[in-house]
Design a protein around this motif. Structure first.
Motif, PDB file in Angstrom:
ATOM      1  N   PHE A  85       0.832  -1.192   0.000  1.00  0.00           N
ATOM      2  CA  PHE A  85       0.000   0.000   0.000  1.00  0.00           C
ATOM      3  C   PHE A  85       0.877   1.256   0.000  1.00  0.00           C
ATOM      4  O   PHE A  85       0.566   2.244  -0.670  1.00  0.00           O
ATOM      5  CB  PHE A  85      -0.918   0.021   1.228  1.00  0.00           C
ATOM      6  N   CYS A  86       1.948   1.218   0.762  1.00  0.00           N
ATOM      7  CA  CYS A  86       2.807   2.401   0.866  1.00  0.00           C
ATOM      8  C   CYS A  86       3.812   2.493  -0.278  1.00  0.00           C
ATOM      9  O   CYS A  86       4.149   3.595  -0.725  1.00  0.00           O
ATOM     10  CB  CYS A  86       3.527   2.393   2.211  1.00  0.00           C
ATOM     11  N   SER A 117      -9.242   0.186   3.075  1.00  0.00           N
ATOM     12  CA  SER A 117      -9.495   0.495   1.658  1.00  0.00           C
ATOM     13  C   SER A 117      -8.213   0.664   0.855  1.00  0.00           C
ATOM     14  O   SER A 117      -8.167   1.428  -0.116  1.00  0.00           O
ATOM     15  CB  SER A 117     -10.364   1.753   1.537  1.00  0.00           C
ATOM     16  N   GLY A 118      -7.176  -0.015   1.267  1.00  0.00           N
ATOM     17  CA  GLY A 118      -5.939   0.010   0.495  1.00  0.00           C
ATOM     18  C   GLY A 118      -5.169   1.302   0.547  1.00  0.00           C
ATOM     19  O   GLY A 118      -4.456   1.634  -0.401  1.00  0.00           O
ATOM     20  N   ILE A 119      -5.286   2.060   1.637  1.00  0.00           N
ATOM     21  CA  ILE A 119      -4.546   3.313   1.746  1.00  0.00           C
ATOM     22  C   ILE A 119      -3.297   3.117   2.593  1.00  0.00           C
ATOM     23  O   ILE A 119      -3.191   2.168   3.370  1.00  0.00           O
ATOM     24  CB  ILE A 119      -5.406   4.442   2.358  1.00  0.00           C
ATOM     25  N   TRP A 152      -0.993  18.171   1.182  1.00  0.00           N
ATOM     26  CA  TRP A 152      -2.043  17.192   1.483  1.00  0.00           C
ATOM     27  C   TRP A 152      -1.500  16.117   2.411  1.00  0.00           C
ATOM     28  O   TRP A 152      -0.284  15.868   2.448  1.00  0.00           O
ATOM     29  CB  TRP A 152      -2.529  16.522   0.204  1.00  0.00           C
ATOM     30  N   ASP A 153      -2.426  15.462   3.121  1.00  0.00           N
ATOM     31  CA  ASP A 153      -2.009  14.340   3.959  1.00  0.00           C
ATOM     32  C   ASP A 153      -1.734  13.093   3.129  1.00  0.00           C
ATOM     33  O   ASP A 153      -1.116  12.149   3.592  1.00  0.00           O
ATOM     34  CB  ASP A 153      -3.046  14.036   5.034  1.00  0.00           C
ATOM     35  N   TRP A 154      -2.224  13.056   1.908  1.00  0.00           N
ATOM     36  CA  TRP A 154      -1.975  11.994   0.923  1.00  0.00           C
ATOM     37  C   TRP A 154      -2.738  10.706   1.222  1.00  0.00           C
ATOM     38  O   TRP A 154      -2.450   9.665   0.654  1.00  0.00           O
ATOM     39  CB  TRP A 154      -0.481  11.694   0.785  1.00  0.00           C
ATOM     40  N   ILE A 155      -3.742  10.782   2.101  1.00  0.00           N
ATOM     41  CA  ILE A 155      -4.590   9.610   2.303  1.00  0.00           C
ATOM     42  C   ILE A 155      -6.030   9.910   1.911  1.00  0.00           C
ATOM     43  O   ILE A 155      -6.912   9.070   2.063  1.00  0.00           O
ATOM     44  CB  ILE A 155      -4.556   9.102   3.758  1.00  0.00           C
ATOM     45  N   GLY A 156      -6.292  11.128   1.422  1.00  0.00           N
ATOM     46  CA  GLY A 156      -7.617  11.463   0.939  1.00  0.00           C
ATOM     47  C   GLY A 156      -8.482  12.231   1.908  1.00  0.00           C
ATOM     48  O   GLY A 156      -9.634  12.543   1.592  1.00  0.00           O
ATOM     49  N   ALA A 157      -7.965  12.540   3.080  1.00  0.00           N
ATOM     50  CA  ALA A 157      -8.766  13.280   4.060  1.00  0.00           C
ATOM     51  C   ALA A 157      -8.898  14.757   3.701  1.00  0.00           C
ATOM     52  O   ALA A 157      -9.778  15.439   4.219  1.00  0.00           O
ATOM     53  CB  ALA A 157      -8.165  13.142   5.456  1.00  0.00           C
TER      54      ALA A 157
END
Length: 223
Positions: free
Chosen positions: A56-57, A102-104, A155-160
């Motif tokens: 994931f990472c 969710s694959g983050i 961005w936090d890069w996880i979609g938040a």
């Protein structure tokens, strides 16, 4: 002049910058966002070793193309993004991360390194409280933002959602709160930022600025 930088002072969650020298540059830095800090540096330390990144990472990494990216990767950092910032390059990097839902990738120890060619100038980083083990930090990468002064969005890069803007204004590199609106279409219009707003409030905010919803197409309805 040499300065001692503690774990709490830079690259929150690591102690790898002790003894690094302040950048010899006319660039001045500041942050008006309490959760984020920025400091001038002239060399990037090696990324602290930890558990190997899972799939994931690993998928968050990009192939380095600029001198700054390549220097960061050579030091063991995973590069998430690179964007032009005036005559500089802003590069998102991180050294740790874990599997999320969710694959983050829950990025930890994320930073934004600002380079002029292969010379490091400054680093934006999380405060220690937001980078504790087991928590995803507020810094993961950067995206472009249209208009002047030159800036990129952190961005936090996880979609938040976005965390702040990194702005280059008259020789000053500033971490600022997210701009209330952004220039779009090469300056022909602006759009309000509604990140984090409830849908009804976001609709009202956009409508007040003249934005109208687009009628759904057949594909939209089918999906």
């Amino acid at each position: 002049a040499m300065i001692r930088l503690s774990t709490a002072a830079l690259f929150a969650g690591t102690s790898c910058l002790a003894g690094m020298a302040m950048a010899a540059s006319p660039l001045t830095v500041s942050s008006s966002v309490p959760e984020l800090r920025i400091a001038t540096l002239q060399a990037l330390p090696k990324a602290p070793r930890g558990a190997p990144l899972d799939d994931f990472c690993k998928n968050k990494g990009i192939t380095p193309t600029t001198p700054g990216d390549k220097a960061a990767a050579a030091a063991g950092w995973t590069v998430t993004s690179e964007e032009t910032l005036g005559s500089y390059t802003a590069v998102g990097i991180f050294s740790r991360g874990g599997n999320g839902t969710s694959g983050i990738c829950l990025i930890q120890n994320g930073n934004i390194a600002v380079w002029q060619g292969s010379q490091l100038l400054a680093v934006v980083y999380d405060t220690p409280s937001s980078a504790e083990a087991g928590r995803s930090g507020r810094v993961g990468g950067v995206t472009p933002v249209e208009g002047l002064p030159a800036k990129v969005r952190i961005w936090d890069w996880i979609g938040a959602g976005p965390t702040a803007d990194l702005v280059l204004d008259k020789g000053q590199l500033q971490v600022r709160k997210l701009a209330p609106s952004d220039s779009v279409c090469s300056g022909r219009n602006t759009v309000p930022n509604v990140y984090g707003a409830a849908v009804p409030q976001a609709r009202r905010t956009l409508a007040a600025k003249g934005w109208k919803p687009q009628a759904p197409t057949g594909d939209d309805v089918d999906n």
